[in-house]
Design a protein around this motif. Sequence first.
Motif, short mmCIF file in Angstrom:
data_model
loop_
_atom_site.label_atom_id
_atom_site.label_comp_id
_atom_site.label_asym_id
_atom_site.label_seq_id
_atom_site.Cartn_x
_atom_site.Cartn_y
_atom_site.Cartn_z
N ASP A 234 0.82 -1.22 0.00
CA ASP A 234 0.00 0.00 0.00
C ASP A 234 0.85 1.27 0.00
O ASP A 234 0.32 2.37 -0.08
CB ASP A 234 -0.96 0.00 1.20
N THR B 27 4.96 3.66 -3.79
CA THR B 27 4.24 2.40 -3.81
C THR B 27 5.03 1.38 -4.62
O THR B 27 5.34 1.67 -5.77
CB THR B 27 2.85 2.55 -4.46
N GLU C 54 0.69 3.02 -9.26
CA GLU C 54 0.05 1.74 -8.95
C GLU C 54 1.07 0.70 -8.48
O GLU C 54 0.70 -0.46 -8.25
CB GLU C 54 -0.70 1.20 -10.18
N ARG D 295 3.69 -0.37 -10.18
CA ARG D 295 4.30 -1.17 -11.24
C ARG D 295 5.73 -0.73 -11.47
O ARG D 295 6.01 0.49 -11.58
CB ARG D 295 3.51 -1.01 -12.55
#
Lengths: 384, 384
Positions: free
Chosen positions: B20, B31, B116, B118
């Motif tokens: 998170d 993140t 996100e 990635r």
Amino acid sequence: MNEVVPSLPEVDHQRVVFSDGLMLDCGVTITPLTVAYRTYGTLNAARSNAVLVCHALTGDQYLAETQPLTGKPGWWEKVVGPGLPIDTDRFFVICANVLGGCMGSSGPREEMTDAEGRGLGRPWGIDFPSITIRDMVRAQKRLVEHLGIERLLAVVGGSMGGMQALQWAATYPEAVFACAPIATAAHHSAQNIAFHEVGRAAIHADPDWCGGAYWKEGRLPAQGLSVARMVAHITYLSESALTRKFGRRLQGAKALTFLEDVFAVESYLRHQGSTFIRRFDANSYLTITRAMDYFDLAADHGGDLSLAFQGTPTRFFVASFSSDWLFPTAESRAVTRALNRAAARVSFVELNSDKGHDAFLLDEPEFHAALGGFLRGAADAVGV
Amino acid sequence: MNEVVPSLPEVDHQRVVFSDGLMLDCGVTITPLTVAYRTYGTLNAARSNAVLVCHALTGDQYLAETQPLTGKPGWWEKVVGPGLPIDTDRFFVICANVLGGCMGSSGPREEMTDAEGRGLGRPWGIDFPSITIRDMVRAQKRLVEHLGIERLLAVVGGSMGGMQALQWAATYPEAVFACAPIATAAHHSAQNIAFHEVGRAAIHADPDWCGGAYWKEGRLPAQGLSVARMVAHITYLSESALTRKFGRRLQGAKALTFLEDVFAVESYLRHQGSTFIRRFDANSYLTITRAMDYFDLAADHGGDLSLAFQGTPTRFFVASFSSDWLFPTAESRAVTRALNRAAARVSFVELNSDKGHDAFLLDEPEFHAALGGFLRGAADAVGV
């Protein structure tokens, strides 16, 4: 810091050339020896009122007039002038660019010569020989003799200038009636050598230094020299002066954003670095810092500093500043103790200031009064 | 310094990944958040014997075992271990690589991620967001919770580690039973910011830094990082320690020749610089020094440091070293006074040492005895 920096402008300095050259401590003879200098006031008929001022690492001979490269006032205009502590109405003041410097005296920026003194059509650069504080003083002695002066009323200097003043008194005691070493020491400490080495490493690391041959490539190791100046500049100030002047203030912002914030002290240091490169030569910086590191007057006399001054006729005024951590008061006390052991006439004062080492260049009325009093006393004794 | 330096070797660090992410003071969320850490000793059933050690600027989580890049002993092996002041027979000791570091926690060397989480197939490099000491502490709090620990018996740290310890007590008072900020301050001083800025300028000046993208070019700003380490290292030692260890001794020569002479202190500094580049990342150095500069716990509480600790249940042990001029005793006294104003339980000791700031890492029996006593007292009070 990526702006284009031109090479230092040429200046038509006042110079004297000694065609017989100067033999250096390292064994090399520089031929000819060139000494660039300035004088202020008038030499009296008895030639007894000459005061030699020795400049610090990045100082120059323009102590009481506009500096030709920066256009700024001379570095000791508060001290040298009519009615000032070094009173040009009474004294004939001499200041020479040090040997190894970059303001006209023999040094890395000047044309390299062979043993017969023939110009080789290129600057000395990194091939300029290693010099010592004693070599600087020998060159100044030639100038003083050239000016027809047998004995100086006084030799005065702060920081590296103070090292030269001490060396003058040790080498030519009969030629120095009074000596004022200020904010200085009889040797360079391990910490001071370490800070110098950081500056040299920064210059060496700059690819524009070109192994010292930047003059050949039309380049200047601006960033390395700038970093060298930044670290040195911190050592010239005190922690309390930095806190008073800058604290944790931000440059151009009121509160931290954690993005592009710059503290005022950083902006100030960067400015110090970027202006320095417009007036100083990197190879000179290497040469002169090295000379300071070599300085150890006690070691030259079997480890006992008092032997450097045994039987000296010179009177001394030793001064330090309370917040100077580069040349702390303990170093001036050590000089004073050695002078006492040598039965020299010496007065010592620690001046209260929070301005650090730089205090000797700044507006410090108590210091100026004490120095002025010492020089007046010397002049009265000589009958100037 | 011109030898080829490989990029830092990859090490398979022990890590925990929080998918998170972590919202930072600058507003950016990283993140995921990765925290690399090591533990020593055993967590007791009550989960009440955990001691978090926070490391300094160039430290890491390998405090009591071989450092995987250097092969040298852990940086606090004299303090952390069975029967030692931080006794691993009694305590469960945790140490995490700081956020922004280069030993496995989220930082400039780790793979950059999008919002996100990635992976973007390149390191963060200079695009790693600005972080604060508070961000570092937030990341550690996640680790501590992950380990199932609600309240730490103690948070201990020297230098930047002490900043984190203070921040822990200020942010999570109920989670810190005892706090030992050592050789530290509640804010970074103007002089300390100035020294950091010199180091950053040296890195920025290195063409191999490539504007921060050296990872892309297969280069390392080795010379700039080395100069940064050299200047920092001087500030970690005292003048008297430098004089005692090196004085004016020459490296490999008995007397000055004024030719290729190198003082021992220079050789030592260069060695410090050249070994540092084999274990530290330049962009991490920029990120973490910046976080230290930002630190100002009083400013976060309206200018009154005592408000950071009002009503705190934490007991404090504040320690300084007499010759530390980077984080001088006056700073620890200021912390202690603020804690007293906040009616906190606090003991303060200034330890006599000539070893400067580095003393907190060295063999200082009086310090070790005092720290050990404080921790035993805390453990007894908790019933560990």
